[in-house]
Design an enzyme around this catalytic site. Structure first.
Site, mmCIF file in Angstrom:
data_model
loop_
_atom_site.group_PDB
_atom_site.id
_atom_site.type_symbol
_atom_site.label_atom_id
_atom_site.label_comp_id
_atom_site.label_asym_id
_atom_site.label_seq_id
_atom_site.Cartn_x
_atom_site.Cartn_y
_atom_site.Cartn_z
ATOM 1 N N SER A 194 0.693 -1.398 0.037
ATOM 2 C CA SER A 194 0.038 0.049 -0.095
ATOM 3 C C SER A 194 0.972 1.414 -0.121
ATOM 4 O O SER A 194 1.870 1.150 0.459
ATOM 5 C CB SER A 194 -0.857 -0.044 1.199
ATOM 6 O OG SER A 194 -0.216 0.578 2.288
ATOM 7 N N LYS A 195 0.352 2.249 -0.443
ATOM 8 C CA LYS A 195 1.034 3.696 -0.549
ATOM 9 C C LYS A 195 1.210 4.042 0.855
ATOM 10 O O LYS A 195 2.219 4.708 0.987
ATOM 11 C CB LYS A 195 -0.224 4.621 -1.291
ATOM 12 C CG LYS A 195 0.057 4.710 -2.844
ATOM 13 C CD LYS A 195 -0.671 6.082 -3.001
ATOM 14 C CE LYS A 195 -0.619 6.322 -4.605
ATOM 15 N NZ LYS A 195 0.636 6.710 -5.324
#
Ligand code: GLU
Length: 487
Positions: free
Chosen positions: A258-259
């Site tokens: 994930s970012k």
């Protein structure tokens, strides 16, 4: 309705709500590869029926990212085919026509329950710890006449699927094998929402059918939706596509990529300087192999080798180190003219005007540097000393190469170089070996100081080539400048 005539038709069906995650990109890649490998069609469908989450920028970025990756769709936005429109929000009439069939057959029903009532039901279920939560099917037996009268009187409604209360829904997945779900555990899912838009489930099934989709390749997170889709196909009397749920991509700690934890979208990796060829190659090999030990592959090689059978059912681990290595390999395979363009642009950005440089010299520099670059933007940084003398020297390098005795060596090398009339790689190389033989030194001990003097850094391409490209006068001048710093 699109007839697929026995030909493969696959789709990538993103919702334009956020950035294109590498997991989504890999789904697109496998669909694209599969279509190309089978001589079929790859179409792009925009699933934009969730109007609250719709994001115009996300749509724009998505199309740009897919094109950047080279995954040009055969049909979709900008490439109208026979089964458009390709934006679900432009297909509302179709969904209303299709839902009528299910209402008529009794497979779907109007539900007038308010949001408040549904919340109460949920709260009650949680309190009493019932094994199956979800809609209590309150409106399931309202007659069509009563429902239509209530609608005419202005009541708001949704339309739900009448899921069988008993039995099992089963299907085969190409990757996961045979899967069974107990119907009693499934909710009477909503097909048409209060705002008149279809839900993802309904629109997806209607479109996959009407658009002639033969295989659905999508992320594993959709597997729990598949029994619902199967039930819809059954209610319509349609043949479901072949299901193929792709294993997830994990980060190096086994979590979701994930970012929040770093780069996770196609745009992130592009901004970091990865080539599209690298990203496609790397993502393709995360969960698939060509049947041999090849790793660095072109698009064509991967398409030629692609089969669904060789998708690995295990989840795959994203390794950025490997991605970096692969980028270096792809830079190596890049066309020199392309890299020269990027390098020149970068140099201009660094304040170095290369407009008057002969193309042949630029090409020479690209050839020397490309085996050493991990990212395309490294090239300009690495190339600076070909255009201007170093203004400082690497600190560690100074300690290592400008110590006692270095001045003597550099002076001898300088003399040897100054005497050369032909300042080319083989001649420069020969000079070093002759000098080594005459002085009893090792060539390896003679290069450190002069490399640092000429380039300012300790690592780079072969020294003889580097000297040739910098040129005799300039090499001698730079050694002269550095001599006083040596011991
Ligand atoms: N719109 C869904 C998504 O955003 C598509 C899922 C599917 O491929 O059916 O991923």
């Amino acid at each position: 309705m699109s007839e697929n005539n026995g030909k493969v038709r696959v789709r990538f069906a993103p919702s334009p709500t956020g950035y294109l995650h590498v997991g989504g990109a890999r789904t697109a890649i496998y669909n694209y590869f599969f279509a190309k490998a089978m001589g079929g069609t790859f179409y792009l469908r925009i699933e934009d029926t969730d109007r609250k989450r719709y994001n115009e920028t996300a749509l724009h970025d998505l199309l740009r990212d897919l094109k950047w990756l080279g995954l040009q769709w055969d049909e979709g936005p900008g490439c109208e085919g026979d089964c458009g429109p390709y934006f679900q929000s432009d297909r509302l009439e179709i969904y209303h026509r299709e839902i009528k069939k299910l209402l008529d057959s009794g497979d779907a029903y109007y539900c007038f329950c308010t949001e408040e009532r549904l919340q109460e039901v949920r709260a009650e279920q949680e309190k009493s710890h019932v094994p199956v939560t979800g809609y209590d099917r309150h409106c399931r037996n309202i007659s069509r006449e009563e429902a239509e009268a209530r609608i005419a009187a202005g009541e708001k409604y949704v339309i739900r699927l009448k899921v069988p209360e008993t039995g099992v829904t089963e299907f085969d997945d190409m990757i996961r094998g045979h899967i069974e779900y107990q119907n009693e555990l499934l909710d009477d899912l909503v097909l048409i929402k209060r705002d008149g838009y279809p839900t993802y489930h309904f629109a997806s099934v209607v479109d996959d059918h009407l658009m002639g989709t033969t295989h659905v390749l999508r992320g594993d997170e959709w597997i729990s939706s598949t029994p619902k889709h199967e039930l819809l196909y059954k209610a319509f009397g349609w043949k479901p596509p072949v299901w193929c749920h792709l294993p997830v991509i994990l980060d190096k700690n086994g979590g979701k990529l994930s970012k929040r934890k770093g780069a996770a979208s196609v745009g992130d990796f592009r901004d970091l300087g990865y080539l599209p060829e690298t990203l496609v190659n790397y993502l393709a090999l995360l969960g698939w192999n060509p049947g041999d030990d090849r790793e660095v592959m072109t698009l064509k090689e991967m398409i030629d080798a692609f089969t669904l059978e060789r998708i690995n059912p295990k989840s795959a681990m994203f390794d950025e180190k490997k991605l970096q290595w692969m980028n270096g390999q792809h830079i190596h395979m890049c066309d020199d003219t392309f890299l020269a363009g990027i390098m020149k642009e970068g140099l201009t950005g660094l304040g170095i005007d290369v407009s008057a440089e002969p193309e042949a010299r630029i090409a020479e520099i690209v050839k020397l540097l490309k085996p050493r670059a991990h990212f395309v933007q490294d090239l300009a940084q690495m190339a600076t000393y070909f255009f201007r003398a170093p203004t400082e020297y690497d600190e560690k390098g100074k300690a290592k190469h400008f110590g006692t005795g270095s001045k003597q060596i550099a002076t001898e090398v300088r003399e040897g170089l100054a005497a050369l009339t032909d300042f080319t790689t083989p001649v420069i190389e020969k000079m070093f070996y002759d000098l080594a033989a005459a002085t009893g030194r090792k060539v390896g001990d003679m290069v450190g100081a002069v490399r640092l003097a000429v380039s300012g850094v300790t690592a780079g391409p072969g020294l003889w080539e580097l000297f040739e490209v910098v040129g005799k006068e300039e090499v001698l001048r730079r050694i002269d400048v550095a001599l006083p710093l040596m011991g």
